[in-house]
Design a protein around this motif. Structure first.
Motif, PDB file in Angstrom:
ATOM      1  N   UNK A  38       0.908  -0.998   0.157  1.00 15.72           N
ATOM      2  CA  UNK A  38       0.043   0.000   0.025  1.00 15.72           C
ATOM      3  C   UNK A  38       1.049   1.372   0.113  1.00 15.72           C
ATOM      4  N   UNK A  39       0.368   2.550  -0.173  1.00 14.86           N
ATOM      5  CA  UNK A  39       1.005   3.612   0.112  1.00 14.86           C
ATOM      6  C   UNK A  39       1.686   3.729   1.238  1.00 14.86           C
ATOM      7  N   UNK A  40       0.956   3.403   2.219  1.00 17.07           N
ATOM      8  CA  UNK A  40       1.545   3.531   3.612  1.00 17.07           C
ATOM      9  C   UNK A  40       2.578   2.755   3.895  1.00 17.07           C
ATOM     10  N   UNK A  41       2.885   1.486   3.245  1.00 14.42           N
ATOM     11  CA  UNK A  41       3.859   0.588   3.554  1.00 14.42           C
ATOM     12  C   UNK A  41       5.077   1.182   2.976  1.00 14.42           C
ATOM     13  N   UNK A  67       8.937  -0.509  -4.870  1.00 13.08           N
ATOM     14  CA  UNK A  67       8.000   0.707  -5.039  1.00 13.08           C
ATOM     15  C   UNK A  67       7.695   0.824  -6.683  1.00 13.08           C
ATOM     16  N   UNK A  68       8.812   0.458  -7.522  1.00 18.61           N
ATOM     17  CA  UNK A  68       8.450   0.579  -8.945  1.00 18.61           C
ATOM     18  C   UNK A  68       7.300  -0.576  -9.128  1.00 18.61           C
ATOM     19  N   UNK A  69       7.373  -1.641  -8.627  1.00 15.94           N
ATOM     20  CA  UNK A  69       6.307  -2.627  -8.911  1.00 15.94           C
ATOM     21  C   UNK A  69       5.134  -2.142  -8.518  1.00 15.94           C
ATOM     22  N   UNK A  70       5.032  -1.470  -7.545  1.00 12.59           N
ATOM     23  CA  UNK A  70       3.741  -1.022  -6.752  1.00 12.59           C
ATOM     24  C   UNK A  70       3.320   0.108  -7.564  1.00 12.59           C
ATOM     25  N   UNK A  71       4.071   1.189  -7.960  1.00 10.68           N
ATOM     26  CA  UNK A  71       3.521   2.313  -8.513  1.00 10.68           C
ATOM     27  C   UNK A  71       3.100   2.023  -9.954  1.00 10.68           C
ATOM     28  N   UNK A  72       3.844   1.329 -10.648  1.00  8.72           N
ATOM     29  CA  UNK A  72       3.912   1.190 -11.849  1.00  8.72           C
ATOM     30  C   UNK A  72       2.676   0.210 -12.413  1.00  8.72           C
ATOM     31  N   UNK A  80       0.582   3.492 -15.758  1.00 10.64           N
ATOM     32  CA  UNK A  80       0.470   4.895 -15.641  1.00 10.64           C
ATOM     33  C   UNK A  80       0.543   5.523 -14.460  1.00 10.64           C
ATOM     34  N   UNK A  81       1.442   6.699 -14.455  1.00 15.61           N
ATOM     35  CA  UNK A  81       1.531   7.263 -13.294  1.00 15.61           C
ATOM     36  C   UNK A  81       0.814   8.615 -13.412  1.00 15.61           C
ATOM     37  N   UNK A  82      -0.337   8.713 -12.939  1.00 14.34           N
ATOM     38  CA  UNK A  82      -1.182   9.851 -13.077  1.00 14.34           C
ATOM     39  C   UNK A  82      -0.793  10.824 -12.267  1.00 14.34           C
ATOM     40  N   UNK A 109      13.608   5.081 -11.953  1.00 11.92           N
ATOM     41  CA  UNK A 109      13.058   3.901 -12.621  1.00 11.92           C
ATOM     42  C   UNK A 109      11.496   3.823 -12.831  1.00 11.92           C
ATOM     43  N   UNK A 110      10.896   4.531 -12.041  1.00 17.41           N
ATOM     44  CA  UNK A 110       9.436   4.525 -12.477  1.00 17.41           C
ATOM     45  C   UNK A 110       9.021   5.374 -13.550  1.00 17.41           C
ATOM     46  N   UNK A 111       9.731   6.428 -13.809  1.00 17.05           N
ATOM     47  CA  UNK A 111       9.636   7.080 -14.869  1.00 17.05           C
ATOM     48  C   UNK A 111       9.950   6.138 -16.217  1.00 17.05           C
ATOM     49  N   UNK A 112      11.297   5.559 -16.040  1.00 11.11           N
ATOM     50  CA  UNK A 112      11.693   4.516 -17.277  1.00 11.11           C
ATOM     51  C   UNK A 112      10.844   3.486 -17.451  1.00 11.11           C
ATOM     52  N   UNK A 113      10.061   2.746 -16.474  1.00 11.96           N
ATOM     53  CA  UNK A 113       9.291   1.724 -16.429  1.00 11.96           C
ATOM     54  C   UNK A 113       7.874   2.053 -16.892  1.00 11.96           C
ATOM     55  N   UNK A 114       7.218   3.107 -16.387  1.00 11.55           N
ATOM     56  CA  UNK A 114       6.015   3.369 -16.693  1.00 11.55           C
ATOM     57  C   UNK A 114       5.685   3.717 -18.233  1.00 11.55           C
ATOM     58  N   UNK A 115       4.336   3.310 -18.610  1.00 11.31           N
ATOM     59  CA  UNK A 115       3.998   3.530 -20.219  1.00 11.31           C
ATOM     60  C   UNK A 115       3.675   4.944 -20.270  1.00 11.31           C
ATOM     61  N   UNK A 116       3.285   5.939 -19.316  1.00 13.13           N
ATOM     62  CA  UNK A 116       3.003   7.104 -19.247  1.00 13.13           C
ATOM     63  C   UNK A 116       3.307   7.850 -17.984  1.00 13.13           C
ATOM     64  N   UNK A 117       3.675   9.000 -17.711  1.00 16.59           N
ATOM     65  CA  UNK A 117       3.942   9.518 -16.411  1.00 16.59           C
ATOM     66  C   UNK A 117       3.736  10.942 -16.533  1.00 16.59           C
TER      67      UNK A 117
END
Length: 145
Positions: A38-41, A67-72, A80-82, A109-117
């Motif tokens: 979760x976001x809290x974790x 974090x990358x797995x969770x966020x993306x 998508x990172x909205x 890594x999130x920016x690199x992994x996400x389809x859109x950010x």
């Protein structure tokens, strides 16, 4: 809300002011293995990265992967990172005196992994002086935003 086991883990690590490889194995194999991320974790683990000076490299690697797995991929919409997610990530990763090297790596890594950010996270990555992506990667990220 975080679980009792994670809370005890954080207390123990804070008491000894270090995270070693055994701690990382315990965190990965027992504490987080069957729990829902979760976001809290994520916020607790990012704060732990900031609070503990002596950390095994394996902790940074695990934290980035989680974090990358969770966020993306785990949180909706996937890939998508909205705007909401980007603002939460920037707030969490930049809290205190600014992002740690691990937090900067997570953002990149999130920016690199996400389809859109969303542009808020992209701007954070660029402002943080994170290792610059290649021109082709930067162009892909900008076009996808």
């Amino acid at each position: 809300m975080i679980g009792h086991e994670l809370r005890e883990f954080v207390d123990r690590v804070m008491d000894k002011h270090a995270i070693d490889d055994q701690d990382v194995k315990l965190l990965q194999r027992e504490i987080l293995a069957d729990s829902v991320m979760t976001r809290d974790v994520v916020d607790v683990l990012v704060a732990l990265d900031r609070a503990v000076a002596t950390k095994a490299a394996s902790f940074a690697n695990l934290l980035v992967a989680l974090v990358v797995d969770f966020a993306v991929w785990e949180s909706r919409p996937t890939g998508l990172v909205d705007r909401d997610k980007a603002h939460w990530l920037v707030a969490s990763l930049a809290a205190g005196e600014g992002p740690t090297p691990t937090a900067r790596r997570i953002a990149f890594e999130i920016v690199r992994e996400a389809d859109r950010c969303d542009e808020a996270l992209l701007a954070f990555v660029l402002r943080s002086g994170i290792a610059r992506p290649s021109a082709a990667s930067a162009e892909r990220v900008l076009l996808a935003s």
